[in-house]
Enzyme design. Structure first.
Site, PDB file in Angstrom:
ATOM      1  N   ASN A  33      73.832  36.543  16.412  1.00  0.00           N
ATOM      2  CA  ASN A  33      73.776  37.166  17.732  1.00  0.00           C
ATOM      3  C   ASN A  33      73.972  38.665  17.518  1.00  0.00           C
ATOM      4  O   ASN A  33      74.920  39.077  16.852  1.00  0.00           O
ATOM      5  CB  ASN A  33      74.897  36.557  18.596  1.00  0.00           C
ATOM      6  N   CYS A  92      75.936  40.411  27.480  1.00  0.00           N
ATOM      7  CA  CYS A  92      77.394  40.423  27.388  1.00  0.00           C
ATOM      8  C   CYS A  92      77.971  41.139  28.605  1.00  0.00           C
ATOM      9  O   CYS A  92      77.678  42.303  28.837  1.00  0.00           O
ATOM     10  CB  CYS A  92      77.890  41.109  26.118  1.00  0.00           C
ATOM     11  N   ASN A 145      74.293  33.103  29.363  1.00  0.00           N
ATOM     12  CA  ASN A 145      75.571  33.705  28.989  1.00  0.00           C
ATOM     13  C   ASN A 145      76.569  33.404  30.128  1.00  0.00           C
ATOM     14  O   ASN A 145      76.249  32.684  31.063  1.00  0.00           O
ATOM     15  CB  ASN A 145      75.404  35.210  28.771  1.00  0.00           C
ATOM     16  N   GLY A 175      80.135  25.768  23.699  1.00  0.00           N
ATOM     17  CA  GLY A 175      81.100  26.858  23.557  1.00  0.00           C
ATOM     18  C   GLY A 175      82.521  26.412  23.814  1.00  0.00           C
ATOM     19  O   GLY A 175      83.210  25.900  22.940  1.00  0.00           O
ATOM     20  N   THR A 176      82.924  26.558  25.082  1.00  0.00           N
ATOM     21  CA  THR A 176      84.303  26.303  25.475  1.00  0.00           C
ATOM     22  C   THR A 176      84.825  24.932  25.036  1.00  0.00           C
ATOM     23  O   THR A 176      85.996  24.802  24.676  1.00  0.00           O
ATOM     24  CB  THR A 176      84.412  26.451  27.005  1.00  0.00           C
TER      25      THR A 176
END
Lengths: 264, 304
Positions: free
Chosen positions: B100, B131, B193, B266-267
């Site tokens: 990334n 981001c 994102n 992700g999380t």
């Protein structure tokens, strides 16, 4: 959610543990005893375990709990109700299964020279584990500070493993009146090292004191944590070393840091 | 016949469709205690910039209902240190590496991409134009089609292997931005994102994160992410990596059916470090049980 059994790593256990006992030792502060594993039995004082609350209150993150003791049979953890996650944990009962990851992080060194262990409030818990590991070091003294006598815990347990145990409370309701930072100045004699855990202002005060006296100091820090294993960079603290400042991870390089290097 | 769980994204062949979301899995070393990183379809590493970055002031994380807000702010070791210190571990473990990339300016992105083109061990770049936690760059490029287009074209000039654009959900029309990225040379898209959000510390009467706002991730954003994957797939047909709140195989399957060819997690890694191997196993079992030849046969089947 399903969990793999027996797929945890060499050093880190990840799986289900059984709650062997849970009790409220002082108001809103719980001692929870869970079944151990080969990895958890090798926990070091100052390391932590990550407990994953059942998601009934829509929490997602595990909660980092300090290790108050660990052997091959059980692991003792102490926590205070701070929010939804710890509230869920307080509702656990004997025989419940909980998801556990640990031991995680870098703990305290085991000093051979005279050492003062200084704990404030909940911060006394990991020092019990440390004091046990330091039983061969006869020059270990303990200083435990609490808000008042109602909040004090483990005093008899500490006295059973260490000779010099000083207790102080902010209001003087138990032991001497005053806080840990003030008392440290009074009781310190030939100690060369301080190991401390407690609220950040206490750790800052002790670090300033150690700096002036030329002592080494190790402090255990808390921060809001994400992954617990160093991947997400969520739980950082600023460290100054050799004139350079950088963020280090509380869950990986810490939670124990050189107190003289922490930018409070 | 054994089920085919391989995936293809913008010309990149993956052995399975599961990979971590950038920034949630470090550089692969941190989770190696639990399983070999080479088991994953790919490893997407932390957002990498030309120079090392310190990131934002803590606290950087706040838990919210079924999610977390983060404001890490691209703390990373910089592209040179990534190549010398982090990439060798991933190569040794035979990982398909996706880097990334981020920067303050178009030139920053192009410079990082050019440097990574020299490294055989980097299979693709994921261009972070989304981001939410840095003042310059990041999302600034991803909120309108014209600036996204300029950036993607410049990176494409420098980077000959697959280029993936990671898009922000914090836009009025994600289909328009997605189309602009594809038209400018992006081979695939990562959607989405984090969603911008906030948490207030009521005791201190101010936002909990020093940066005020942060990026929301976790199960809370899954429906938003699914809807965006669906709409972009339907409108553009582009190859998509779906990401947002996936915590089990069934969640991943929803994204595939909505049009994603692969997924990122992700999380969920934070509360179940075994979640990705579990999802990979889930794909194999599902295909065999339902006598479906390949995951590719399921991509976008829900689109109406």
């Amino acid at each position: 959610m399903n969990f793999h059994d027996g797929l945890s790593g060499e050093k880190i256990f990840f799986g289900l543990s059984e709650v062997i006992n849970i009790k409220e030792i002082v108001r809103e502060t719980f001692l929870i005893e869970i079944s151990s594993s080969s990895q958890l039995a090798k926990s070091e004082p100052g390391q932590f375990v990550y407990i994953i609350p059942k998601m009934q209150k829509r929490t997602v993150l595990p909660r980092p709990l300090c290790i108050a003791d660990a052997d091959s049979e059980t692991v003792k953890l102490i926590f205070k109700i701070r929010g939804k996650g710890t509230l869920c944990l307080s509702e656990l009962g004997k025989g419940d299964k909980i998801s556990v990851m640990g031991p995680l992080g870098t703990g305290f060194p085991l000093p051979r020279e005279p050492v003062l262990l200084a704990g404030g409030g909940l911060g006394a818990a990991p020092l019990y584990f440390l004091a046990k590991k330091l039983r061969n070091n006869k020059k270990t003294s303990l200083l435990l500070g609490f808000k008042n006598s109602d909040e004090a815990y483990f005093i008899d347990e500490f006295k059973s493993i260490a000779k010099n145990v000083f207790v102080c409370t902010d209001d003087g309701s138990l032991g001497a009146g005053g806080n840990v930072v003030e008392k440290a100045g009074e009781i310190i004699k030939n100690e060369k090292v301080i190991c401390a855990c407690g609220p950040r202002p206490m750790l800052k005060g002790l670090s300033d004191f150690a700096g002036k006296k030329g002592l080494r100091i190790f402090v255990s820090l808390e921060e809001r944590m994400g992954c617990g294993v160093g991947a997400c960079l969520g739980c950082v603290v600023k460290i100054r070393r050799g004139g350079k400042e950088e963020y280090q991870r509380v869950c990986k390089e810490g939670p124990v840091f050189d107190g003289l290097e922490v930018v409070y | 016949m054994k089920a085919d769980i391989s995936a293809e994204i913008g010309g990149l062949i993956l052995k399975n469709p599961v990979m971590p979301a950038s920034g949630t899995w470090g550089y692969g070393e941190e989770y190696a205690e639990f399983y070999a990183p080479g088991e994953l379809g790919a490893v997407v590493v932390k957002g990498t910039t030309l120079e090392p970055r310190q990131g934002n002031k803590p606290p950087r994380i706040a838990e919210t209902p079924a999610g977390i807000l983060n404001s890490v702010g691209l703390q990373n070791v910089g592209v040179e240190k990534f190549i010398s210190e982090k990439l060798p571990f991933l190569k040794k473990n035979k990982c398909t590496v996706i880097v990334n990339i981020a920067g303050d300016s178009v030139d920053d992105y192009a410079d990082v991409a050019r440097r990574l083109m020299d490294e055989e061990g980097v299979s693709a770049v994921e261009v972070n134009i989304s981001c939410p936690n840095v003042k310059k760059g990041g999302i600034a490029f991803g909120v309108n089609a014209a600036s996204a287009s300029v950036l993607i074209k410049s990176v494409k000039k420098e980077y000959g292997r697959p280029l993936i654009a990671k898009l922000s959900p914090n836009v009025t029309d994600i289909v328009e931005i997605a189309g602009a990225c594809i038209d400018s040379g992006a081979d695939a898209l990562t959607l989405i994102n984090t969603v911008r959000g906030m948490s207030i510390d009521i005791n201190n009467r101010r936002p909990l994160l020093p940066n005020c706002a942060g990026g929301l991730s976790g199960p809370a954003i899954k429906p938003i992410a699914l809807r965006m994957v669906y709409e972009v797939k339907k409108a553009t047909g582009a190859d998509i990596i779906g990401v947002g709140g996936i915590e089990c195989f069934e969640d991943a399957l929803e994204f595939i059916m909505a049009g994603a060819s692969a997924v990122q997690v992700g999380t969920a890694n934070f509360y179940n470090p075994m979640v990705m191997p579990e999802i990979i196993a889930g794909f194999g079992e599902y295909l065999e049980k339902n006598k479906i030849g390949s995951v590719k046969d399921l991509v976008g089947v829900a689109i109406r």
